[in-house]
Design a protein around this motif. Structure first.
Motif, PDB file in Angstrom:
ATOM      1  N   VAL A   1       7.475  -1.318   0.406  1.00 17.15           N
ATOM      2  CA  VAL A   1       7.185  -0.188  -0.485  1.00 17.15           C
ATOM      3  C   VAL A   1       5.897   0.492  -0.058  1.00 17.15           C
ATOM      4  N   ALA A   2       4.904  -0.316   0.308  1.00 12.10           N
ATOM      5  CA  ALA A   2       3.609   0.253   0.690  1.00 12.10           C
ATOM      6  C   ALA A   2       3.712   1.124   1.932  1.00 12.10           C
ATOM      7  N   GLY A   3       4.678   0.819   2.800  1.00 10.33           N
ATOM      8  CA  GLY A   3       4.828   1.601   4.024  1.00 10.33           C
ATOM      9  C   GLY A   3       5.776   2.763   3.906  1.00 10.33           C
ATOM     10  N   LEU A   4       6.510   2.869   2.778  1.00 15.85           N
ATOM     11  CA  LEU A   4       7.504   3.922   2.624  1.00 15.85           C
ATOM     12  C   LEU A   4       6.989   5.135   1.862  1.00 15.85           C
ATOM     13  N   VAL A   5       5.733   5.080   1.391  1.00 13.39           N
ATOM     14  CA  VAL A   5       5.184   6.210   0.646  1.00 13.39           C
ATOM     15  C   VAL A   5       4.380   7.081   1.588  1.00 13.39           C
ATOM     16  N   GLU A   6       4.400   8.366   1.331  1.00 16.79           N
ATOM     17  CA  GLU A   6       3.746   9.316   2.217  1.00 16.79           C
ATOM     18  C   GLU A   6       2.368   9.737   1.702  1.00 16.79           C
ATOM     19  N   SER A   7       2.260  10.017   0.419  1.00 17.51           N
ATOM     20  CA  SER A   7       1.008  10.556  -0.093  1.00 17.51           C
ATOM     21  C   SER A   7       0.276   9.563  -0.969  1.00 17.51           C
TER      22      SER A   7
ATOM     23  N   GLY B   1       3.962   5.267  -5.253  1.00 16.11           N
ATOM     24  CA  GLY B   1       4.983   4.481  -4.570  1.00 16.11           C
ATOM     25  C   GLY B   1       5.161   3.112  -5.202  1.00 16.11           C
ATOM     26  N   LEU B   2       4.045   2.461  -5.547  1.00 15.44           N
ATOM     27  CA  LEU B   2       4.129   1.151  -6.187  1.00 15.44           C
ATOM     28  C   LEU B   2       4.745   1.253  -7.582  1.00 15.44           C
ATOM     29  N   ILE B   3       4.416   2.332  -8.308  1.00 15.35           N
ATOM     30  CA  ILE B   3       5.022   2.535  -9.628  1.00 15.35           C
ATOM     31  C   ILE B   3       6.528   2.721  -9.492  1.00 15.35           C
ATOM     32  N   ALA B   4       6.935   3.513  -8.488  1.00 15.68           N
ATOM     33  CA  ALA B   4       8.366   3.737  -8.260  1.00 15.68           C
ATOM     34  C   ALA B   4       9.082   2.426  -7.937  1.00 15.68           C
ATOM     35  N   GLY B   5       8.465   1.602  -7.086  1.00 14.62           N
ATOM     36  CA  GLY B   5       9.060   0.303  -6.776  1.00 14.62           C
ATOM     37  C   GLY B   5       9.159  -0.588  -8.004  1.00 14.62           C
TER      38      GLY B   5
ATOM     39  N   PHE C   1       7.044  11.412  -7.356  1.00  7.99           N
ATOM     40  CA  PHE C   1       7.269   9.994  -7.085  1.00  7.99           C
ATOM     41  C   PHE C   1       8.327   9.847  -5.989  1.00  7.99           C
ATOM     42  N   PRO C   2       8.079   9.033  -4.967  1.00  6.78           N
ATOM     43  CA  PRO C   2       9.071   8.858  -3.903  1.00  6.78           C
ATOM     44  C   PRO C   2      10.272   8.059  -4.384  1.00  6.78           C
ATOM     45  N   LEU C   3      11.456   8.398  -3.878  1.00  7.99           N
ATOM     46  CA  LEU C   3      12.679   7.724  -4.306  1.00  7.99           C
ATOM     47  C   LEU C   3      12.935   6.423  -3.547  1.00  7.99           C
ATOM     48  N   ALA C   4      12.499   6.349  -2.286  1.00  8.25           N
ATOM     49  CA  ALA C   4      12.807   5.171  -1.459  1.00  8.25           C
ATOM     50  C   ALA C   4      12.285   3.870  -2.067  1.00  8.25           C
ATOM     51  N   PRO C   5      11.023   3.790  -2.536  1.00  6.84           N
ATOM     52  CA  PRO C   5      10.568   2.535  -3.145  1.00  6.84           C
ATOM     53  C   PRO C   5      11.355   2.157  -4.398  1.00  6.84           C
TER      54      PRO C   5
ATOM     55  N   SER D   1       2.104  -7.035   6.004  1.00  6.70           N
ATOM     56  CA  SER D   1       2.803  -5.756   5.922  1.00  6.70           C
ATOM     57  C   SER D   1       2.060  -4.789   5.005  1.00  6.70           C
ATOM     58  N   VAL D   2       1.622  -5.287   3.846  1.00  6.78           N
ATOM     59  CA  VAL D   2       0.874  -4.434   2.911  1.00  6.78           C
ATOM     60  C   VAL D   2      -0.455  -4.009   3.533  1.00  6.78           C
ATOM     61  N   ALA D   3      -1.138  -4.963   4.189  1.00  8.07           N
ATOM     62  CA  ALA D   3      -2.422  -4.643   4.811  1.00  8.07           C
ATOM     63  C   ALA D   3      -2.252  -3.583   5.900  1.00  8.07           C
ATOM     64  N   ALA D   4      -1.191  -3.729   6.704  1.00  6.62           N
ATOM     65  CA  ALA D   4      -0.938  -2.738   7.761  1.00  6.62           C
ATOM     66  C   ALA D   4      -0.651  -1.360   7.167  1.00  6.62           C
ATOM     67  N   ALA D   5       0.098  -1.320   6.047  1.00  5.76           N
ATOM     68  CA  ALA D   5       0.403  -0.037   5.412  1.00  5.76           C
ATOM     69  C   ALA D   5      -0.857   0.617   4.857  1.00  5.76           C
ATOM     70  N   VAL D   6      -1.747  -0.195   4.248  1.00  6.08           N
ATOM     71  CA  VAL D   6      -3.005   0.348   3.715  1.00  6.08           C
ATOM     72  C   VAL D   6      -3.850   0.899   4.847  1.00  6.08           C
ATOM     73  N   TRP D   7      -3.937   0.125   5.944  1.00  6.91           N
ATOM     74  CA  TRP D   7      -4.706   0.608   7.104  1.00  6.91           C
ATOM     75  C   TRP D   7      -4.118   1.895   7.657  1.00  6.91           C
ATOM     76  N   GLN D   8      -2.797   1.983   7.687  1.00  5.55           N
ATOM     77  CA  GLN D   8      -2.133   3.179   8.198  1.00  5.55           C
ATOM     78  C   GLN D   8      -2.437   4.387   7.324  1.00  5.55           C
ATOM     79  N   HIS D   9      -2.407   4.180   6.000  1.00  5.77           N
ATOM     80  CA  HIS D   9      -2.721   5.282   5.089  1.00  5.77           C
ATOM     81  C   HIS D   9      -4.169   5.741   5.259  1.00  5.77           C
ATOM     82  N   LEU D  10      -5.086   4.788   5.398  1.00  5.04           N
ATOM     83  CA  LEU D  10      -6.493   5.151   5.588  1.00  5.04           C
ATOM     84  C   LEU D  10      -6.676   5.893   6.901  1.00  5.04           C
ATOM     85  N   ARG D  11      -5.963   5.468   7.948  1.00 11.78           N
ATOM     86  CA  ARG D  11      -6.068   6.140   9.251  1.00 11.78           C
ATOM     87  C   ARG D  11      -5.556   7.570   9.160  1.00 11.78           C
ATOM     88  N   GLN D  12      -4.421   7.751   8.467  1.00 11.02           N
ATOM     89  CA  GLN D  12      -3.891   9.100   8.318  1.00 11.02           C
ATOM     90  C   GLN D  12      -4.833   9.979   7.502  1.00 11.02           C
TER      91      GLN D  12
END
Length: 510
Positions: free
Chosen positions: A156-162, A167-171, A436-440, A484-495
């Protein structure tokens, strides 16, 4: 082994076996492409027609339905933004944006060739490594299944864009949906609100189709008035041509994505009761995490299509490993195939291959041959299928809605599924409007009940919760979920840093 496989291939080339395979594959492609008509539903419809056939004839037809359906589902995912089946959800994330920007041919054929290559890679492992992979599945108890599903949910953490919070609420909302209805173990009512039709829980398919199809159609209807005048001209500009060599090179030039996604699909397929939906999402998430340009995902990234579709067809190979080695259905489709074996008086399990060698290797051959058959069918029919994108939306939307309603109603021949489709259609549209994203949300619906069931089973077996961490495989999977969650958080911060740097550079240039 290879001699037996060769004999199986020769046997399948006989018209009395090849014709059922081709017919089954064609039916599978059509059933997979139609929104709401799942592979399970399609294979159940085909099953009665196989009773009067020889075992290999009937199983060849059903394997054709299985392989054809997995590939056919990408057509509507890419062209309409509506998953033809649950395991095509992730394909839609990049296939539909690519199609909308005028490259429907590229989107669909990327998926077709990725499915073909992923499926054939799976076939190598199916034939050569059935024993070792089956032994791996035996190591999984409820603790390992719980941890595996938690790992899938961590995507879920990796499937959200903004907004990761949204995303977590949607999941979380998706998990709540799985709580509605009777307790899966004790049978006690939970959150049924006095509605008797909710006692059995919320069926997944109406939720999936309602959430994605209704939300997509309503969003497009909002734009319909302004687009209607330009629609004819826009249809002429859609690039329906495609360079097959260029598409193949796009796939082959990304070997890591292709091989890793196929491996994920194969392993998830071997593990019973998980299914292609989890493999599809997991492969997509992995492709995004390893990508140098993760911000392109959701906007038409070819890696997203390749990963999701390669995992789908490799997942079929893994499911066949489970049914042939242990007599345990990996998903609903192989459950139907297991029933067909039983009807013909054949016992699947550890002795299946040794006692039924010609049939087993005939099934291997049917799986392998089904892939080029799918390719031929789509090569002939694709130019008509792909022109769905040029059909006026005022004509297309009512047809799609009718198919969705029919598919929902056919699940249990009751109107309750249709009402669920309508309710979650409105709910999905509201989520889109609120950002809210639908994928999560869908991922939570897919995995929620399995997480709960396996957690309860594990605690009933051993009430010590530390077993989830102390058992090696379970602990490793939970550690991977944290990673996986840590990588998604790092990815969001990088973006976010990239976005700030671009804005600062633009201000400086200005």
């Amino acid at each position: 082994m290879f001699e037996l496989l060769g004999q199986g291939m020769v046997t399948l080339m006989d018209l009395k076996y090849l014709i059922p395979l081709v017919i089954g594959t064609l039916i599978g492609v059509i059933g997979g492409a139609l929104p709401g008509i799942t592979i399970t539903m399609t294979i159940i419809v085909v099953l009665p027609f196989t009773f009067g056939l020889e075992p290999l004839q009937g199983l060849a037809a059903m394997i054709g339905v299985y392989v054809g359906g997995e590939t056919g589902g990408l057509i509507t995912s890419c062209l309409l933004g509506i998953p033809g089946k649950p395991s095509s959800v992730a394909t839609m994330f990049d296939g539909f944006p690519m199609s909308r920007r005028g490259e429907p041919g590229r989107a669909v054929w990327l998926g077709v060739y990725a499915s073909l290559i992923g499926g054939l890679l799976g076939a190598i492992v199916l034939v050569a490594s059935t024993g070792p992979l089956a032994r791996l599945a035996l190591e999984f108890g409820p603790w390992e299944y719980f941890s595996l599903f938690v790992l899938a949910l961590s995507m879920v953490a990796g499937l959200v864009e903004s907004s990761m919070v949204k995303g977590l609420i949607a999941g979380g909302l998706g998990l709540v949906v799985t709580v509605l209805g009777n307790d899966p173990v004790m049978g006690k009512e939970r959150l049924t609100l006095g509605i008797s039709s909710l006692e059995g829980g919320i069926p997944f398919l109406p939720v999936l189709i309602g959430t994605f199809a209704f939300a997509q159609i309503m969003s497009d209807i909002e734009k319909l008035g302004s687009e209607q005048q330009l629609q004819t001209a826009a249809a002429q500009k859609v690039n329906l041509a495609v360079s097959h060599l260029k598409v193949l090179w796009e796939i082959i030039s990304r070997p890591f994505v292709l091989l890793w996604a196929s491996f994920i699909g194969l392993v998830v397929g071997v593990l019973p009761a998980i299914g292609g939906s989890a493999a599809n999402m997991l492969a997509y998430d992995q492709a995004k995490k390893f990508s140098k340009n993760p911000e392109q995902f959701g906007k038409g990234a070819p890696e997203g299509i390749i990963a999701s579709e390669a995992s789908n067809n490799a997942n079929v190979a893994g499911s066949l490993v489970t049914i042939m080695a242990f007599g345990i259905p990996g998903d609903a489709v192989t459950a139907v195939m297991l029933g067909a074996l039983t009807i013909h008086g054949i016992q699947s399990g550890p002795l299946f291959v040794s006692q039924n060698g010609p049939l087993a290797y005939g099934m291997f051959a049917a799986y392998i041959l089904a892939h080029p058959v799918v390719l031929i069918i789509l090569a002939v029919l694709m130019r008509w299928m792909i022109r769905i994108v040029t059909v006026p939306k005022s004509v297309l939307f009512p047809m799609v809605l009718v198919l969705c309603v029919i598919g929902a109603y056919a699940l249990g021949n009751t109107m309750s599924s249709v009402w669920i489709l309508l309710v979650f259609g409105v709910f999905g549209y509201a989520m889109v409007k609120l950002g809210f994203p639908l994928a999560p949300f869908i991922l939570g619906v897919i995995l929620g009940d399995q997480i709960e069931i396996n957690m309860i089973r594990a605690l009933m077996t051993d009430p010590d919760p530390l077993q989830f961490l102390l058992r090696p495989i379970s602990g490793a999977l939970l550690l991977a979920a944290v990673g996986s969650v840590a990588a998604a958080v790092w990815q969001h911060l990088r973006q976010r840093r990239r976005g700030l740097n671009i804005d600062q550079q633009a201000d400086a240039d200005f």
